[in-house]
Design a protein around this motif. Structure first.
Motif, PDB file in Angstrom:
ATOM      1  N   GLY A 246      16.736 -26.006  -0.073  1.00 18.60           N
ATOM      2  CA  GLY A 246      17.890 -25.279  -0.574  1.00 18.60           C
ATOM      3  C   GLY A 246      19.137 -25.626   0.210  1.00 18.60           C
ATOM      4  O   GLY A 246      19.149 -26.541   1.039  1.00 18.60           O
ATOM      5  N   ARG A 247      20.176 -24.869  -0.037  1.00 23.77           N
ATOM      6  CA  ARG A 247      21.484 -25.134   0.572  1.00 23.77           C
ATOM      7  C   ARG A 247      21.451 -25.047   2.096  1.00 23.77           C
ATOM      8  O   ARG A 247      22.107 -25.818   2.781  1.00 23.77           O
ATOM      9  CB  ARG A 247      22.520 -24.169   0.014  1.00 23.77           C
ATOM     10  CG  ARG A 247      22.767 -24.334  -1.460  1.00 23.77           C
ATOM     11  CD  ARG A 247      23.718 -23.261  -1.999  1.00 23.77           C
ATOM     12  NE  ARG A 247      23.673 -23.198  -3.446  1.00 23.77           N
ATOM     13  CZ  ARG A 247      24.407 -23.949  -4.260  1.00 23.77           C
ATOM     14  NH1 ARG A 247      25.249 -24.817  -3.766  1.00 23.77           N
ATOM     15  NH2 ARG A 247      24.300 -23.823  -5.564  1.00 23.77           N
ATOM     16  N   VAL A 248      20.665 -24.097   2.645  1.00 26.43           N
ATOM     17  CA  VAL A 248      20.642 -23.878   4.094  1.00 26.43           C
ATOM     18  C   VAL A 248      19.773 -24.899   4.812  1.00 26.43           C
ATOM     19  O   VAL A 248      20.215 -25.559   5.745  1.00 26.43           O
ATOM     20  CB  VAL A 248      20.168 -22.437   4.414  1.00 26.43           C
ATOM     21  CG1 VAL A 248      20.026 -22.231   5.912  1.00 26.43           C
ATOM     22  CG2 VAL A 248      21.125 -21.408   3.820  1.00 26.43           C
ATOM     23  N   ASN A 249      18.517 -25.038   4.397  1.00 28.40           N
ATOM     24  CA  ASN A 249      17.566 -25.836   5.166  1.00 28.40           C
ATOM     25  C   ASN A 249      17.643 -27.338   4.903  1.00 28.40           C
ATOM     26  O   ASN A 249      17.494 -28.128   5.825  1.00 28.40           O
ATOM     27  CB  ASN A 249      16.136 -25.347   4.921  1.00 28.40           C
ATOM     28  CG  ASN A 249      15.171 -25.850   5.961  1.00 28.40           C
ATOM     29  OD1 ASN A 249      15.397 -25.678   7.155  1.00 28.40           O
ATOM     30  ND2 ASN A 249      14.094 -26.469   5.537  1.00 28.40           N
ATOM     31  N   SER A 250      17.847 -27.720   3.646  1.00 28.84           N
ATOM     32  CA  SER A 250      17.816 -29.156   3.335  1.00 28.84           C
ATOM     33  C   SER A 250      19.119 -29.678   2.742  1.00 28.84           C
ATOM     34  O   SER A 250      19.205 -30.857   2.402  1.00 28.84           O
ATOM     35  CB  SER A 250      16.666 -29.446   2.358  1.00 28.84           C
ATOM     36  OG  SER A 250      16.888 -28.781   1.131  1.00 28.84           O
ATOM     37  N   GLY A 251      20.115 -28.800   2.583  1.00 25.05           N
ATOM     38  CA  GLY A 251      21.377 -29.222   1.991  1.00 25.05           C
ATOM     39  C   GLY A 251      21.253 -29.558   0.516  1.00 25.05           C
ATOM     40  O   GLY A 251      22.041 -30.327  -0.026  1.00 25.05           O
ATOM     41  N   THR A 252      20.273 -28.971  -0.152  1.00 26.02           N
ATOM     42  CA  THR A 252      20.001 -29.241  -1.560  1.00 26.02           C
ATOM     43  C   THR A 252      20.703 -28.203  -2.426  1.00 26.02           C
ATOM     44  O   THR A 252      20.482 -27.010  -2.265  1.00 26.02           O
ATOM     45  CB  THR A 252      18.470 -29.189  -1.813  1.00 26.02           C
ATOM     46  OG1 THR A 252      17.829 -30.091  -0.921  1.00 26.02           O
ATOM     47  CG2 THR A 252      18.137 -29.539  -3.245  1.00 26.02           C
ATOM     48  N   ASP A 253      21.530 -28.658  -3.367  1.00 31.44           N
ATOM     49  CA  ASP A 253      22.267 -27.750  -4.239  1.00 31.44           C
ATOM     50  C   ASP A 253      21.584 -27.470  -5.570  1.00 31.44           C
ATOM     51  O   ASP A 253      21.870 -26.461  -6.206  1.00 31.44           O
ATOM     52  CB  ASP A 253      23.655 -28.330  -4.561  1.00 31.44           C
ATOM     53  CG  ASP A 253      24.545 -28.401  -3.333  1.00 31.44           C
ATOM     54  OD1 ASP A 253      24.323 -27.637  -2.383  1.00 31.44           O
ATOM     55  OD2 ASP A 253      25.467 -29.239  -3.346  1.00 31.44           O
ATOM     56  N   ASN A 254      20.694 -28.356  -6.011  1.00 23.67           N
ATOM     57  CA  ASN A 254      20.141 -28.217  -7.360  1.00 23.67           C
ATOM     58  C   ASN A 254      18.886 -27.349  -7.449  1.00 23.67           C
ATOM     59  O   ASN A 254      18.508 -26.938  -8.551  1.00 23.67           O
ATOM     60  CB  ASN A 254      19.893 -29.585  -7.996  1.00 23.67           C
ATOM     61  CG  ASN A 254      18.915 -30.426  -7.210  1.00 23.67           C
ATOM     62  OD1 ASN A 254      18.675 -30.193  -6.035  1.00 23.67           O
ATOM     63  ND2 ASN A 254      18.360 -31.428  -7.867  1.00 23.67           N
ATOM     64  N   VAL A 255      18.245 -27.037  -6.331  1.00 21.35           N
ATOM     65  CA  VAL A 255      17.059 -26.174  -6.354  1.00 21.35           C
ATOM     66  C   VAL A 255      16.883 -25.548  -4.971  1.00 21.35           C
ATOM     67  O   VAL A 255      17.257 -26.137  -3.956  1.00 21.35           O
ATOM     68  CB  VAL A 255      15.780 -26.957  -6.750  1.00 21.35           C
ATOM     69  CG1 VAL A 255      15.424 -28.015  -5.717  1.00 21.35           C
ATOM     70  CG2 VAL A 255      14.597 -26.025  -6.999  1.00 21.35           C
ATOM     71  N   SER A 256      16.332 -24.331  -4.954  1.00 20.89           N
ATOM     72  CA  SER A 256      15.913 -23.744  -3.681  1.00 20.89           C
ATOM     73  C   SER A 256      14.498 -23.220  -3.839  1.00 20.89           C
ATOM     74  O   SER A 256      14.115 -22.728  -4.908  1.00 20.89           O
ATOM     75  CB  SER A 256      16.862 -22.635  -3.212  1.00 20.89           C
ATOM     76  OG  SER A 256      16.953 -21.594  -4.148  1.00 20.89           O
TER      77      SER A 256
END
Length: 121
Positions: free
Chosen positions: A26-36
């Motif tokens: 997700g946005r916090v742990n992996s910098g991923t915007d499209n899924v958490s």
């Protein structure tokens, strides 16, 4: 090349009692915007504010029972069951009867700006 997620990040939870949220993707742990994807553990008696998120949320209950309130009523999701909360629809989660463990997947990824929580009481 695959990316190893070595460990989750513990993120702050909303609600009336402490709840553990470990975000793997997700946005916090992996910098991923499209899924958490997060592992949740909430105590009996926990309730979060209602919300009208701008994302789909897929929740799989591993242990316990998750109560889902929505504009049309409420139902319980037991271990081995899942629920899909649709974007733009009001929903409120709680675990009134027992400690509950579940996995939540949000598309796009969860964010404080797009969850649109009700005012906390």
């Amino acid at each position: 090349m695959p990316t190893l997620i070595a460990a989750p990040t513990r993120v702050e939870a909303a609600g009336n009692k402490p709840k553990l949220i470990d975000e793997y993707i997700g946005r916090v742990n992996s910098g991923t915007d499209n899924v958490s994807i997060a592992h949740m553990r909430s105590p009996g008696g926990w309730q979060e504010p209602g919300q009208t998120p701008q994302f789909e949320e897929y929740t799989i209950v591993i242990r316990g029972k998750l109560r889902v309130q929505h504009n049309g009523g409420a139902f319980d999701v037991s271990a081995g069951q899942a629920v899909l909360a649709h974007s733009g629809e009001w929903i409120q989660y709680s675990t009134p009867d027992e400690a509950t463990e579940y996995i939540a997947i949000c598309l796009p990824a969860f964010s404080a700006q797009t969850v649109h929580r009700d005012n906390a009481t």
